[in-house]
Write a protein that holds these residues in place. Structure first.
Motif, PDB file in Angstrom:
ATOM      1  N   GLN A  53     -23.642  34.497 -21.406  1.00 58.89           N
ATOM      2  CA  GLN A  53     -23.488  33.045 -21.372  1.00 58.89           C
ATOM      3  C   GLN A  53     -22.113  32.624 -21.872  1.00 58.89           C
ATOM      4  O   GLN A  53     -21.512  31.679 -21.347  1.00 58.89           O
ATOM      5  CB  GLN A  53     -24.572  32.376 -22.216  1.00 58.89           C
ATOM      6  CG  GLN A  53     -24.582  30.853 -22.102  1.00 58.89           C
ATOM      7  CD  GLN A  53     -24.812  30.386 -20.682  1.00 58.89           C
ATOM      8  OE1 GLN A  53     -25.780  30.811 -20.034  1.00 58.89           O
ATOM      9  NE2 GLN A  53     -23.928  29.540 -20.162  1.00 58.89           N
ATOM     10  N   ASP A  54     -21.589  33.333 -22.872  1.00 55.95           N
ATOM     11  CA  ASP A  54     -20.231  33.045 -23.346  1.00 55.95           C
ATOM     12  C   ASP A  54     -19.223  33.201 -22.214  1.00 55.95           C
ATOM     13  O   ASP A  54     -18.310  32.383 -22.063  1.00 55.95           O
ATOM     14  CB  ASP A  54     -19.853  33.988 -24.486  1.00 55.95           C
ATOM     15  CG  ASP A  54     -20.606  33.720 -25.769  1.00 55.95           C
ATOM     16  OD1 ASP A  54     -21.056  32.576 -25.975  1.00 55.95           O
ATOM     17  OD2 ASP A  54     -20.735  34.667 -26.577  1.00 55.95           O
ATOM     18  N   ASP A  69     -19.540  30.301 -19.703  1.00 56.77           N
ATOM     19  CA  ASP A  69     -18.920  29.086 -20.219  1.00 56.77           C
ATOM     20  C   ASP A  69     -17.397  29.190 -20.211  1.00 56.77           C
ATOM     21  O   ASP A  69     -16.696  28.231 -19.847  1.00 56.77           O
ATOM     22  CB  ASP A  69     -19.407  28.815 -21.645  1.00 56.77           C
ATOM     23  CG  ASP A  69     -20.892  28.499 -21.715  1.00 56.77           C
ATOM     24  OD1 ASP A  69     -21.473  28.153 -20.665  1.00 56.77           O
ATOM     25  OD2 ASP A  69     -21.456  28.610 -22.816  1.00 56.77           O
ATOM     26  N   GLU A  80     -16.050  28.897 -16.656  1.00 60.48           N
ATOM     27  CA  GLU A  80     -16.183  27.531 -16.150  1.00 60.48           C
ATOM     28  C   GLU A  80     -15.097  26.638 -16.722  1.00 60.48           C
ATOM     29  O   GLU A  80     -14.473  25.848 -15.994  1.00 60.48           O
ATOM     30  CB  GLU A  80     -17.565  26.976 -16.504  1.00 60.48           C
ATOM     31  CG  GLU A  80     -17.793  25.552 -15.986  1.00 60.48           C
ATOM     32  CD  GLU A  80     -19.152  25.014 -16.346  1.00 60.48           C
ATOM     33  OE1 GLU A  80     -19.450  23.857 -15.972  1.00 60.48           O
ATOM     34  OE2 GLU A  80     -19.939  25.732 -17.004  1.00 60.48           O
ATOM     35  N   ARG A  81     -14.849  26.751 -18.031  1.00 63.25           N
ATOM     36  CA  ARG A  81     -13.792  25.933 -18.649  1.00 63.25           C
ATOM     37  C   ARG A  81     -12.416  26.292 -18.115  1.00 63.25           C
ATOM     38  O   ARG A  81     -11.499  25.463 -18.137  1.00 63.25           O
ATOM     39  CB  ARG A  81     -13.814  26.111 -20.167  1.00 63.25           C
ATOM     40  CG  ARG A  81     -15.024  25.510 -20.852  1.00 63.25           C
ATOM     41  CD  ARG A  81     -14.782  25.390 -22.356  1.00 63.25           C
ATOM     42  NE  ARG A  81     -14.384  26.653 -22.945  1.00 63.25           N
ATOM     43  CZ  ARG A  81     -15.234  27.566 -23.395  1.00 63.25           C
ATOM     44  NH1 ARG A  81     -16.549  27.352 -23.287  1.00 63.25           N
ATOM     45  NH2 ARG A  81     -14.806  28.675 -23.940  1.00 63.25           N
TER      46      ARG A  81
END
Length: 335
Positions: free
Chosen positions: A303-304, A307, A310-311
């Protein structure tokens, strides 16, 4: 009888003894001092510059760990484990053991303080960050390169098998170091060309086979700082054991610079240990704390990575296991 929970915790707290005993054997070069025949302690001591009586105490302790075998209290021979610590042993384990000899004990003793502070305390203890320390201590830097190479190069064959090379033409090794991974990639076929990207100072340690070997004519060497820009386009960008040195803001800055120069559809691969909850081994969470202590970086969960990509304006394609200590986090440039 199964040890009690308290006994198990107490044994773990004494693991520093285990590490110190093995490290002392490595620093003294004991494995090189023991020959093919049983070797007297006095002879070993003479070769390594140690006091015979205290060396005998260390040798006895090493036998308890199956490192060396005791023939008599005054004579020792090799075990299978001690042979792996010789300087001529395949795999170069001795270099990995010696990597943190200068700073490892100090910085790991500050773990509780770092957890309280929420950041690395390396500059507080050494007056500079880790890279500055290596620059000021060339011997420590040389040990670092040798140790990292002996550990990470063994993973290259499986990493290369796991990389999505089928559609790639140009592969960039980001923070390429000695370039052994890029050499292994280029050896997969003449259709591949490579870009080695790292600092100008790192050029001095590039593998001779990459510079002038059979794949050398398919490799470009570009120096720079990926915090500022990535001045070339490639189909595949590989960060092996690199981005875990940085916190998310810094990693995002690097990835955005890659995305700014990459072709649409280009893939970005991060090859680092993968954090899992609950953890599947001791190695990854301990490496996560190592990154905190030494560089202020971190290991990441799936998940890290999602994220972070995506950023950074990238599309997360998932995680690929490699059969090594590392997993591949794969992303793609939109378009």
């Amino acid at each position: 009888m199964e040890p009690s929970p308290a006994a198990r915790v107490r044994r773990l707290s004494n693991s520093v003894h285990d590490a110190a005993i093995v490290r002392a054997a490595a620093e003294l070069g004991l494995a090189d001092a023991v020959g093919e025949e049983p070797t007297p302690v006095a002879e070993i001591a003479k070769q390594v510059g140690a006091e015979p009586k205290t060396l005998a105490r260390l040798m006895r302790a090493l036998v308890a760990y199956d490192i060396f075998e005791q023939v008599t209290p005054d004579s020792y021979r090799h075990s299978d484990m001690s042979r792996t610590m010789r300087s001529d042993a395949p795999g170069g384990l001795i270099h990995t053991l010696l990597t943190p000899a200068d700073w490892g004990w100090v910085i790991w003793s500050k773990l509780a303080d770092a957890v309280r502070a929420g950041k690395t305390l390396f500059p507080d203890n050494f007056g500079t960050d880790f890279f500055g320390y290596l620059k000021e201590h060339p011997e420590a830097q040389a040990r670092m390169f040798r140790g990292m190479t002996s550990w990470s190069d063994a993973m290259n064959p499986k990493l290369v098998q796991a990389l999505p090379l089928e559609d790639a033409r140009t592969v960039a090794d980001m923070g390429g170091g000695e370039g052994t991974l890029l050499r292994a990639i280029l050896e997969q076929g003449p259709h591949l060309s490579g870009v080695w990207f790292d600092t100008e100072a790192t050029l001095a340690v590039v593998d001779d086979e990459l510079l002038s070997g059979p794949v050398g004519d398919r490799c470009a060497f570009v120096t720079g700082d990926y915090f500022n820009e990535v001045p070339f386009a490639a189909d595949l960008y590989v960060f092996k054991l690199t981005l875990h040195m940085y916190e998310d803001d810094d990693a995002e800055r690097i990835l955005r610079n890659v995305a700014a120069s990459a072709r649409p559809g280009a893939r970005i691969i991060i090859a680092d240990p993968l954090l899992q909850d609950p953890p599947q081994s001791k190695f990854v969470p301990s490496m996560d704390l190592h990154m905190l202590l030494v560089m202020g970086g971190k290991e990441r969960t799936e998940q890290d990575y999602a994220d972070l990509f995506e950023r950074s304006g990238l599309k997360f394609d998932g995680i690929t296991p490699t059969g090594t200590d590392l997993h591949l986090a794969v992303a793609r440039v939109p378009g």
